[in-house]
Enzyme design. Structure first.
Site, PDB file in Angstrom:
ATOM      1  N   LEU A 190       6.835   2.663   1.318  1.00 22.08           N
ATOM      2  CA  LEU A 190       7.769   1.547   1.388  1.00 22.08           C
ATOM      3  C   LEU A 190       8.892   1.803   2.387  1.00 22.08           C
ATOM      4  O   LEU A 190       9.360   2.931   2.550  1.00 22.08           O
ATOM      5  CB  LEU A 190       8.370   1.270   0.011  1.00 22.08           C
ATOM      6  CG  LEU A 190       7.397   0.935  -1.125  1.00 22.08           C
ATOM      7  CD1 LEU A 190       8.166   0.428  -2.342  1.00 22.08           C
ATOM      8  CD2 LEU A 190       6.355  -0.090  -0.698  1.00 22.08           C
ATOM      9  N   VAL A 203      10.884  -8.172   9.126  1.00 25.62           N
ATOM     10  CA  VAL A 203      12.086  -7.361   9.266  1.00 25.62           C
ATOM     11  C   VAL A 203      11.891  -6.427  10.456  1.00 25.62           C
ATOM     12  O   VAL A 203      10.836  -5.794  10.591  1.00 25.62           O
ATOM     13  CB  VAL A 203      12.368  -6.545   7.988  1.00 25.62           C
ATOM     14  CG1 VAL A 203      13.589  -5.647   8.168  1.00 25.62           C
ATOM     15  CG2 VAL A 203      12.570  -7.491   6.796  1.00 25.62           C
ATOM     16  N   ARG A 257       3.193   2.423   9.747  1.00 23.50           N
ATOM     17  CA  ARG A 257       2.547   3.187  10.811  1.00 23.50           C
ATOM     18  C   ARG A 257       3.518   3.604  11.922  1.00 23.50           C
ATOM     19  O   ARG A 257       3.158   4.395  12.782  1.00 23.50           O
ATOM     20  CB  ARG A 257       1.385   2.389  11.405  1.00 23.50           C
ATOM     21  CG  ARG A 257       0.210   2.224  10.434  1.00 23.50           C
ATOM     22  CD  ARG A 257      -0.986   1.575  11.109  1.00 23.50           C
ATOM     23  NE  ARG A 257      -2.175   1.667  10.287  1.00 23.50           N
ATOM     24  CZ  ARG A 257      -2.581   0.742   9.429  1.00 23.50           C
ATOM     25  NH1 ARG A 257      -1.855  -0.357   9.282  1.00 23.50           N
ATOM     26  NH2 ARG A 257      -3.679   0.902   8.713  1.00 23.50           N
ATOM     27  N   MET A 297       0.839  -1.198   0.000  1.00 21.35           N
ATOM     28  CA  MET A 297       0.000   0.000   0.000  1.00 21.35           C
ATOM     29  C   MET A 297       0.877   1.253   0.000  1.00 21.35           C
ATOM     30  O   MET A 297       0.449   2.326   0.403  1.00 21.35           O
ATOM     31  CB  MET A 297      -0.949  -0.001   1.197  1.00 21.35           C
ATOM     32  CG  MET A 297      -1.992  -1.097   1.112  1.00 21.35           C
ATOM     33  SD  MET A 297      -3.519  -0.740   2.018  1.00 21.35           S
ATOM     34  CE  MET A 297      -2.899  -0.500   3.672  1.00 21.35           C
ATOM     35  N   GLY A 298       2.113   1.083  -0.484  1.00 24.61           N
ATOM     36  CA  GLY A 298       3.018   2.222  -0.538  1.00 24.61           C
ATOM     37  C   GLY A 298       3.681   2.493   0.787  1.00 24.61           C
ATOM     38  O   GLY A 298       3.713   1.646   1.683  1.00 24.61           O
ATOM     39  N   GLY A 301      11.404  -3.267   5.131  1.00 23.96           N
ATOM     40  CA  GLY A 301      10.668  -4.533   5.102  1.00 23.96           C
ATOM     41  C   GLY A 301      10.166  -4.833   3.704  1.00 23.96           C
ATOM     42  O   GLY A 301      10.278  -5.966   3.205  1.00 23.96           O
ATOM     43  N   HIS A 302       9.616  -3.816   3.036  1.00 26.02           N
ATOM     44  CA  HIS A 302       9.192  -3.991   1.648  1.00 26.02           C
ATOM     45  C   HIS A 302      10.391  -4.267   0.746  1.00 26.02           C
ATOM     46  O   HIS A 302      10.322  -5.096  -0.172  1.00 26.02           O
ATOM     47  CB  HIS A 302       8.472  -2.731   1.148  1.00 26.02           C
ATOM     48  CG  HIS A 302       7.206  -2.422   1.876  1.00 26.02           C
ATOM     49  ND1 HIS A 302       7.088  -1.347   2.732  1.00 26.02           N
ATOM     50  CD2 HIS A 302       6.000  -3.043   1.890  1.00 26.02           C
ATOM     51  CE1 HIS A 302       5.868  -1.311   3.230  1.00 26.02           C
ATOM     52  NE2 HIS A 302       5.190  -2.332   2.745  1.00 26.02           N
ATOM     53  N   GLY A 335       4.693 -10.406   3.533  1.00 24.79           N
ATOM     54  CA  GLY A 335       5.452 -10.447   4.779  1.00 24.79           C
ATOM     55  C   GLY A 335       4.760 -11.265   5.851  1.00 24.79           C
ATOM     56  O   GLY A 335       3.535 -11.256   5.976  1.00 24.79           O
ATOM     57  N   GLN A 353      -3.153 -12.325   7.579  1.00 28.66           N
ATOM     58  CA  GLN A 353      -3.353 -11.982   6.176  1.00 28.66           C
ATOM     59  C   GLN A 353      -2.691 -13.014   5.269  1.00 28.66           C
ATOM     60  O   GLN A 353      -3.302 -13.494   4.308  1.00 28.66           O
ATOM     61  CB  GLN A 353      -2.753 -10.603   5.894  1.00 28.66           C
ATOM     62  CG  GLN A 353      -2.674 -10.232   4.424  1.00 28.66           C
ATOM     63  CD  GLN A 353      -2.085  -8.858   4.211  1.00 28.66           C
ATOM     64  OE1 GLN A 353      -2.753  -7.862   4.433  1.00 28.66           O
ATOM     65  NE2 GLN A 353      -0.828  -8.794   3.794  1.00 28.66           N
TER      66      GLN A 353
END
Length: 330
Positions: A30, A177, A188, A27-28, A33-34, A148, A154
């Site tokens: 980044l 990560v 967040r 969801m952007g 971790g991404h 992740g 999820q």
């Protein structure tokens, strides 16, 4: 390499495909971790394959009062991170591109697993998540999709959807990560003040306390199994600092490996202490669950489990989890 920015599915479908296509859905906003997901996708796709990163803030998975409007949108920075991590393309569609007729009338239902833990706290969240994942899988047409493990529920639901609905795609989970202080990387985290971040560290500390208690229990029982005589077993246990267990070593050796209750109790102590901090941690849930259906494990459980926690610090809601193995072979 230059990472292409694509806005429509037609642009993506027009690309020549050589080798496997690996997709990382985001969801952007980044972060590293991404980037780890993207680098892992690059390894899987290989030099001849293609890595596509999707950037789409999905309105369907935000409930009333959640942070859809303030969710960070940093596409220029995202494009740079994706490029540095090895992505060939960033697919950043508009809401109209993903939902051309408005909010879809036909949606994916997460089923019973989607009503537990995160689903109980955020009704409808997983239905919205699975609906957009299904649509993005169709739009991007990958051979493999990576997610992740921080979002363990999820990931479990996406795997279940792919299996139950015969999606022809391999689902790969990538380990969480963490920052140097142990906090799981999340978009967040940027909302946390320094004082809130200090409190938020209790999430990972609680998980590590549960993990350490589990490891100690397993070591104790392994030591007990090595010693056949009751007196010798008690002496061995006492030598490693478990005097209470040494009082009845035979019972320890025969008890359920791992002790889910002990794991929960160790984690709960840390969270109870954090509830008294300033600012306090407001716990949503602490759960030790079977990853196949996210139901709580019993004391006789063996196999892989997930110790998961969710809490609010100030106005920011955070989640975290770690895997544990119960009932290791003697």
């Amino acid at each position: 390499m230059t990472t292409a920015l694509l806005r429509t599915a037609d642009e993506l479908h027009a690309r020549v495909r050589n080798g496997r296509r690996a997709v990382v859905m985001t969801m952007g906003a980044l972060h590293d971790g991404h980037a780890t997901l993207i680098r892992t996708a690059r390894e899987i796709a290989g030099d001849q394959g293609e890595v596509v990163v999707t950037v789409f803030v999905n309105p369907l998975q935000f409930g009333k009062g959640e942070d859809l409007d303030r969710y960070p949108r940093t596409l220029d920075a995202d494009l740079k991170i994706a490029e540095e991590a090895g992505a060939d393309a960033v697919f950043a569609p508009s809401v109209d591109e993903v939902y051309p007729g408005g909010e879809p009338q036909v949606r994916i239902s997460a089923g019973p697993m989607g009503e537990l833990l995160e689903g109980a706290t955020r009704p409808g969240h997983f239905d919205g998540m699975l609906t957009v994942v299904a649509k993005l899988l169709h739009l991007t047409r990958p051979d493999v999709a990576l997610y992740g493990q921080k979002d363990a529920q999820q990931l479990a639901l996406i795997r279940r959807m792919a299996r139950d609905l015969n999606f022809g795609v391999e689902i790969v989970g990538v380990p969480t990560v963490r920052e140097e202080d142990g906090l799981a990387l999340s978009s967040r985290n940027r909302y946390l003040s320094p004082q809130e971040r200090h409190t938020a560290l209790a999430l990972s500390r609680a998980l590590f306390a549960g993990r350490d208690r589990h490891a100690a229990q397993e070591a104790l029982r392994a030591r007990a199994r090595e010693v056949p005589a009751t007196r010798a077993r008690a002496e061995a246990l006492s030598a490693i600092g478990e005097s209470r267990a040494a009082a009845d070593a035979h019972a320890v050796a025969k008890s359920v490996p791992g002790g889910p209750a002990g794991v929960r109790a160790a984690a709960r102590l840390v969270l109870d202490e954090a509830a008294r901090m300033q600012p306090p941690l407001a716990l949503d849930y602490l759960a030790l669950v079977d990853p196949s259906d996210f139901t709580e494990v019993g004391e006789d459980f063996t196999g892989e489990a997930v110790l998961a926690v969710a809490a609010r610090v100030g106005t920011t809601r955070l989640i975290d989890n770690i895997p544990l193995i119960f009932g290791a072979a003697p």
